[in-house]
Design an enzyme around this catalytic site. Structure first.
Site, PDB file in Angstrom:
ATOM      1  N   GLU A  56       0.815  -1.201   0.000  1.00 34.40           N
ATOM      2  CA  GLU A  56       0.000   0.000   0.000  1.00 34.40           C
ATOM      3  C   GLU A  56       0.856   1.262   0.000  1.00 34.40           C
ATOM      4  O   GLU A  56       0.574   2.227  -0.720  1.00 34.40           O
ATOM      5  CB  GLU A  56      -0.942   0.019   1.216  1.00 34.40           C
ATOM      6  CG  GLU A  56      -1.899  -1.164   1.289  1.00 34.40           C
ATOM      7  CD  GLU A  56      -1.344  -2.337   2.093  1.00 34.40           C
ATOM      8  OE1 GLU A  56      -2.147  -2.991   2.774  1.00 34.40           O
ATOM      9  OE2 GLU A  56      -0.116  -2.582   2.026  1.00 34.40           O
ATOM     10  N   ASP A 204      24.458 -37.923  -1.459  1.00 33.06           N
ATOM     11  CA  ASP A 204      24.543 -36.938  -2.538  1.00 33.06           C
ATOM     12  C   ASP A 204      25.463 -35.764  -2.241  1.00 33.06           C
ATOM     13  O   ASP A 204      25.849 -35.043  -3.164  1.00 33.06           O
ATOM     14  CB  ASP A 204      23.139 -36.376  -2.841  1.00 33.06           C
ATOM     15  CG  ASP A 204      22.175 -37.447  -3.310  1.00 33.06           C
ATOM     16  OD1 ASP A 204      22.645 -38.464  -3.843  1.00 33.06           O
ATOM     17  OD2 ASP A 204      20.958 -37.260  -3.128  1.00 33.06           O
TER      18      ASP A 204
END
Length: 373
Positions: A56, A204
């Site tokens: 706003e 990983d």
């Protein structure tokens, strides 16, 4: 009828503006605002980052004096309290807007209708509920955190066409192609935290970071996004992951959740890592308590990137709001690892999903599903 159509169009534009803050507003909600006179836009704004101007205020700054007598279309009820910035409800009153249309009431108990009432008390015409569902979709995590004290949890999985995630050895890089991997980077970027498990990190050696070059966004936005790295959370009940792994070496905050710190706090503090003991059943980490902790830290959305065991644990505990499954057109075979560890023995145990989206990403498919209930 024409005026109502114009209202919808202007609110749709405000929602588009709010989406620009998809990766940067946390822990605040994503909010957009449009100021208009008789359907003509005089100011636009969106919330970019926490601590900076709200939607706003940015729209009012663009409109200047033209804000007086305008209608403000805002995707979330204007705030009424002092936080890092002054109340937006007061800013709208002081600017002299004549009407405010809000998509939805703010679920934050500090606001919860008070902003709209502040506007009404000032003689401003107020409406609420236009495109509420669309506005709510953009802030599912913020809404859930405000209402339940928990973040919105996405479980990300990558699988072959035969539903396998890795070879029996644990080898999994890469099942999917570059477009799918870029999409995962964007999922990380919009999340307040990324959770992985010890098995995945050991196999990983993933850093779980957001990398600008892999986001597939325009360079200026990508550079802004990587400044706000999500909190990386390792669920390591028995503290098996060595501190030399990439997860711990990359810059950015890291939280290690364990079942028993066992006097290891100093080791992690020396690496500027946070160690948090959350003991659950059978020596496991208490996952509901972990999510509650992340919500308290302002995480609206959480992404779980893990192996089948931790993914299955989140699912069985009823903690998953959304499954994001990347499916590659390849077969890994019956010896490969399954998508989730769910030890079902009878068809009566099967669980239904609602597929809410399916789309191609290069040669792969992304399936978005939610629990059917």
């Amino acid at each position: 009828m024409a005026e109502r159509l114009s209202d919808r169009q202007l609110m749709a534009r405000a929602i588009q503006l709010a989406e620009r803050g998809l990766y940067t507003t946390g822990p605040n909600p994503r909010v957009g605002c449009v100021l208009a006179h008789d359907g003509e836009v005089v100011g636009e704004g969106w919330h970019v980052r926490a601590g900076e101007g709200h939607a706003e205020v940015n729209a009012l700054a663009q409109a200047g004096a033209r804000a007086r007598g305008a209608t403000a279309y805002v995707t979330l009820e204007p705030c009424s309290h002092f936080g890092k910035t002054p109340p937006c409800a007061d800013a709208l009153v002081n600017a002299g807007v004549s009407r405010v249309v809000a998509a939805m009431q703010d679920p934050n108990p500090q606001v919860a209708g008070r902003g709209l009432q502040r506007l009404r008390d000032a003689g401003i015409e107020v409406e609420c509920g236009l495109l509420e569902a669309e506005a709510g979709q953009l802030n599912r995590g913020f809404i859930k955190r405000m209402q339940q004290g928990l973040p919105w949890v996405r479980l990300k999985l990558a699988m072959s066409l035969d539903g396998r995630t890795a070879m029996a050895s644990g080898e999994s890089q890469w099942i999917t192609g570059p477009q799918a991997r870029a999409d995962v980077q964007r999922l990380r970027a919009r999340s307040g935290a990324v959770i992985s498990g010890a098995d995945s990190v050991l196999l990983d050696d993933s850093a779980l970071t957001v990398r600008a070059a892999e986001l597939g966004l325009e360079p200026e936005l990508a550079a802004l996004v990587v400044q706000r790295q999500p909190l990386r959370v390792l669920v390591d009940g028995r503290l098996r992951v060595p501190l030399q792994r990439r997860l711990f070496r990359e810059p950015g905050p890291v939280l290690v959740a364990c079942a028993d710190a066992r006097g290891r706090e100093a080791d992690y503090q020396a690496q500027q890592l946070e160690l948090l003991a959350l003991p659950g059943n059978a020596g496991q980490v208490d996952l509901p308590q972990l999510l509650a902790e992340l919500a308290q830290r302002g995480c609206n959305e959480v992404l779980v990137e893990s192996g089948a065991a931790l993914a299955g644990a989140f699912w069985q505990a009823g903690l998953v709001d959304e499954l994001i499954i990347y499916m590659a057109p390849r077969l890994l075979g019956s010896n490969a690892r399954p998508l989730l560890q769910l030890p079902f023995d009878a068809m009566s145990q099967a669980q239904d999903l609602q597929i809410v989206d399916m789309r191609a990403l290069g040669n792969d498919w992304r399936i978005t599903a939610r629990p059917a209930d």
